[in-house]
Design a protein around this motif. Structure first.
Motif, short mmCIF file in Angstrom:
data_model
loop_
_atom_site.label_atom_id
_atom_site.label_comp_id
_atom_site.label_asym_id
_atom_site.label_seq_id
_atom_site.Cartn_x
_atom_site.Cartn_y
_atom_site.Cartn_z
N PRO A 12 0.83 -1.21 0.00
CA PRO A 12 0.00 0.00 0.00
C PRO A 12 0.86 1.25 0.00
O PRO A 12 2.00 1.24 0.50
N ALA A 13 0.32 2.30 -0.58
CA ALA A 13 1.08 3.57 -0.61
C ALA A 13 1.35 4.11 0.78
O ALA A 13 2.24 4.95 0.97
N THR A 14 0.63 3.62 1.76
CA THR A 14 0.79 4.11 3.13
C THR A 14 2.10 3.67 3.77
O THR A 14 2.35 4.01 4.94
N ILE A 15 2.92 2.92 3.06
CA ILE A 15 4.23 2.57 3.65
C ILE A 15 5.11 3.81 3.75
O ILE A 15 6.16 3.78 4.40
N VAL A 16 4.73 4.90 3.06
CA VAL A 16 5.42 6.18 3.20
C VAL A 16 4.41 7.19 3.75
O VAL A 16 3.20 7.09 3.52
N ARG A 17 4.87 8.16 4.48
CA ARG A 17 3.98 9.12 5.15
C ARG A 17 3.11 9.90 4.16
O ARG A 17 1.95 10.18 4.42
N SER A 18 3.69 10.21 3.02
CA SER A 18 2.96 11.03 2.05
C SER A 18 1.81 10.26 1.39
O SER A 18 0.87 10.88 0.88
N GLY A 19 1.89 8.92 1.38
CA GLY A 19 0.88 8.13 0.70
C GLY A 19 1.00 8.20 -0.81
O GLY A 19 0.10 7.75 -1.53
N GLU A 21 2.21 7.11 -4.40
CA GLU A 21 2.57 5.80 -4.96
C GLU A 21 3.99 5.76 -5.49
O GLU A 21 4.68 4.74 -5.39
N ASP A 22 4.46 6.87 -6.09
CA ASP A 22 5.83 6.90 -6.60
C ASP A 22 6.84 6.82 -5.46
O ASP A 22 7.85 6.11 -5.55
N GLU A 23 6.55 7.53 -4.38
CA GLU A 23 7.45 7.49 -3.22
C GLU A 23 7.42 6.10 -2.58
O GLU A 23 8.44 5.62 -2.07
N ALA A 24 6.25 5.47 -2.61
CA ALA A 24 6.15 4.11 -2.06
C ALA A 24 7.01 3.15 -2.88
O ALA A 24 7.68 2.26 -2.32
N PHE A 25 7.00 3.32 -4.20
CA PHE A 25 7.84 2.46 -5.04
C PHE A 25 9.31 2.70 -4.74
O PHE A 25 10.10 1.74 -4.67
N LEU A 314 -10.44 -0.30 -0.87
CA LEU A 314 -10.69 0.70 -1.89
C LEU A 314 -10.87 2.07 -1.25
O LEU A 314 -11.36 2.17 -0.12
N PRO A 315 -10.50 3.14 -1.94
CA PRO A 315 -9.84 3.14 -3.26
C PRO A 315 -8.44 2.57 -3.14
O PRO A 315 -7.75 2.81 -2.15
N LEU A 316 -8.04 1.81 -4.17
CA LEU A 316 -6.76 1.11 -4.12
C LEU A 316 -5.62 2.07 -4.46
O LEU A 316 -5.49 2.53 -5.59
N GLU A 317 -4.82 2.35 -3.47
CA GLU A 317 -3.62 3.17 -3.66
C GLU A 317 -2.43 2.33 -3.23
O GLU A 317 -2.23 2.10 -2.03
N TYR A 318 -1.69 1.87 -4.22
CA TYR A 318 -0.63 0.91 -3.92
C TYR A 318 0.47 1.01 -4.96
O TYR A 318 0.34 1.71 -5.97
N THR A 319 1.56 0.30 -4.69
CA THR A 319 2.64 0.19 -5.68
C THR A 319 2.92 -1.28 -5.91
O THR A 319 2.89 -2.08 -4.96
N SER A 320 3.13 -1.66 -7.14
CA SER A 320 3.45 -3.06 -7.46
C SER A 320 4.77 -3.10 -8.21
O SER A 320 5.09 -2.20 -8.99
N ALA A 321 5.52 -4.16 -7.97
CA ALA A 321 6.86 -4.25 -8.56
C ALA A 321 7.20 -5.70 -8.85
O ALA A 321 6.59 -6.63 -8.31
N TYR A 373 2.02 -17.77 4.75
CA TYR A 373 1.25 -16.53 4.64
C TYR A 373 2.22 -15.36 4.71
O TYR A 373 3.18 -15.36 5.47
N SER A 374 1.95 -14.34 3.89
CA SER A 374 2.77 -13.14 3.90
C SER A 374 1.89 -11.96 4.30
O SER A 374 0.70 -11.91 3.96
N ALA A 375 2.46 -11.00 5.00
CA ALA A 375 1.70 -9.84 5.45
C ALA A 375 1.42 -8.87 4.31
O ALA A 375 0.66 -7.92 4.47
N TYR A 376 2.02 -9.10 3.16
CA TYR A 376 1.84 -8.24 2.01
C TYR A 376 1.67 -9.13 0.78
O TYR A 376 1.87 -10.34 0.84
N VAL A 377 1.29 -8.56 -0.33
CA VAL A 377 1.08 -9.34 -1.55
C VAL A 377 2.44 -9.80 -2.09
O VAL A 377 3.30 -8.96 -2.38
#
Length: 384
Positions: A12-19, A21-25, A314-321, A373-377
């Protein structure tokens, strides 16, 4: 040589304070050290989402289809290995005319083939159907090739084997046979070299109506001697049976004046057919590899998206790699580094007395097709 491992991960983008998605990546990229793997964006479009219940069922369906398609892709790889020259199968593993790694690290959803405005259920069905059709077509063509190859091998063996199996044209002549007789027929018998004396002592009495002193040696190799024997036609079935019981090898052979030329034409035709079907199989396998591999990665993209919605809402705000790890050890290191995000699992993950992360979820509550099980995708896969 170990195969590269790939990891698909979504946070999720929330892994960074700003939320953002680019910063999360960027944060995700900084988490994985260069020796553990190379990180690239894995761009996934948005899809139509139905009810939560439907999404849970689709997650289970995607897990099953993922395994089925992975198996189909592995079958294509086997076909390529079997029809290509040794070590050259990899040259034909192109995906949409790109090397595998390039395709994965520059992945974009194919909106022409798989329109993203369709429902997730429709996309799963379309992707699965495409792979099943390709798999069936390739299976049918490869079966044809195996039959053509087996036939060619059998004909070539007749040219190079011993006297018990090889073609006898060029060894025997028309004069070696009784011809034009209503009652008599000449047989050819391959005799193991160590049983020649037994043959000469016994052939006249194996059955009634064997012409005395009718056996003549025509040829010999390291294993067998080839003899003729003449007898009444009605005794042939019994004679053949008795000969086999004594370890003599009756050869099925009927003299024809143009038999040698026919045999040559037969093997030439078999070589042409085998080469033709080989080329057809290779072309189809290359197409199947490209299309089935693309379908497989699109299914994985759907899995990442559906699982992200179920986990992050939702709304889905995330980063995938996508992370390319050079080997299994590097993949393990990347996973350990990514476990810095285990806090996303809340109370599901704690730490033991040594400070190592532990999974506190009871086994019977784990869903999906993975034991861990993983805590993230997180999805890991390997390209053979």
């Amino acid at each position: 040589m170990s195969n590269s491992k790939y990891i698909l991960v979504a946070l999720p983008a929330t892994i960074v304070r700003s939320g953002d998605e680019d910063e999360a990546f960027n944060a995700l990229t900084a988490t994985v050290s260069p020796d553990a793997g190379e990180v690239a964006r894995f761009n996934i479009p948005s899809f139509k989402i139905g009810t939560l219940d439907a999404l849970v069922l689709q997650a289970d369906e995607l897990a099953k289809v993922d395994q089925q398609v992975e198996s189909a892709v592995a079958k294509v790889a086997d076909v390529l290995r079997n029809v290509c020259e040794a070590g050259r199968a990899g040259e034909h593993k192109m995906v949409n005319d790109k090397p595998i790694d390039q395709y994965l690290r520059n992945f974009t959803w194919n909106k022409v083939k798989y329109r993203s405005e369709r429902s997730i259920g429709e996309l799963i069905e379309a992707l699965h159907k495409e792979v099943v059709l390709l798999d069936n077509d390739l299976k049918s063509k490869y079966t044809q090739y195996q039959a053509a190859k087996s036939n060619l091998i059998a004909l070539e063996r007749k040219q190079t084997g011993n006297l018990s199996t090889k073609s006898l044209y060029g060894i025997v002549t028309k004069d070696d046979f009784v011809t034009g007789s209503e009652y008599l027929e000449t047989l050819l018998i391959a005799i193991p070299n160590n049983l020649e004396k037994d043959w000469l002592k016994s052939y006249e009495i194996l059955t009634p109506m064997v012409v005395p002193r009718s056996s003549a040696k025509l040829d010999q190799d390291e294993e067998f001697a080839l003899y003729t024997v003449t007898l009444f036609k009605k005794q042939i079935p019994e004679f053949v049976q008795k000969a086999r019981a004594n370890k003599f090898v009756p050869r099925e052979f009927t003299w024809t004046d143009n038999g040698s030329e026919k045999a040559k034409q037969e093997i030439d035709s078999a070589r042409i057919l085998e080469r033709k079907i080989l080329n057809e199989t290779l072309r189809l396998a290359m197409t199947a590899w490209s299309d089935e591999f693309m379908a497989w990665i699109h299914i994985k993209a759907l899995r990442v998206y559906v699982e992200s919605v179920l986990r992050y809402g939702l709304p889905l705000e995330y980063t995938s790699a996508i992370i390319r790890a050079p080997n299994a050890k590097a993949a393990q290191k990347a996973k350990k580094q990514l476990d810095a995000y285990n806090y996303l699992g809340g109370n599901a993950f704690g730490r033991d007395k040594k400070g190592n992360i532990k999974n506190d979820i009871p086994g019977d509550l784990m869903a999906g097709d993975t034991a861990e099980y993983s805590a993230y995708v997180y999805y890991e896969f390997e390209i053979a």
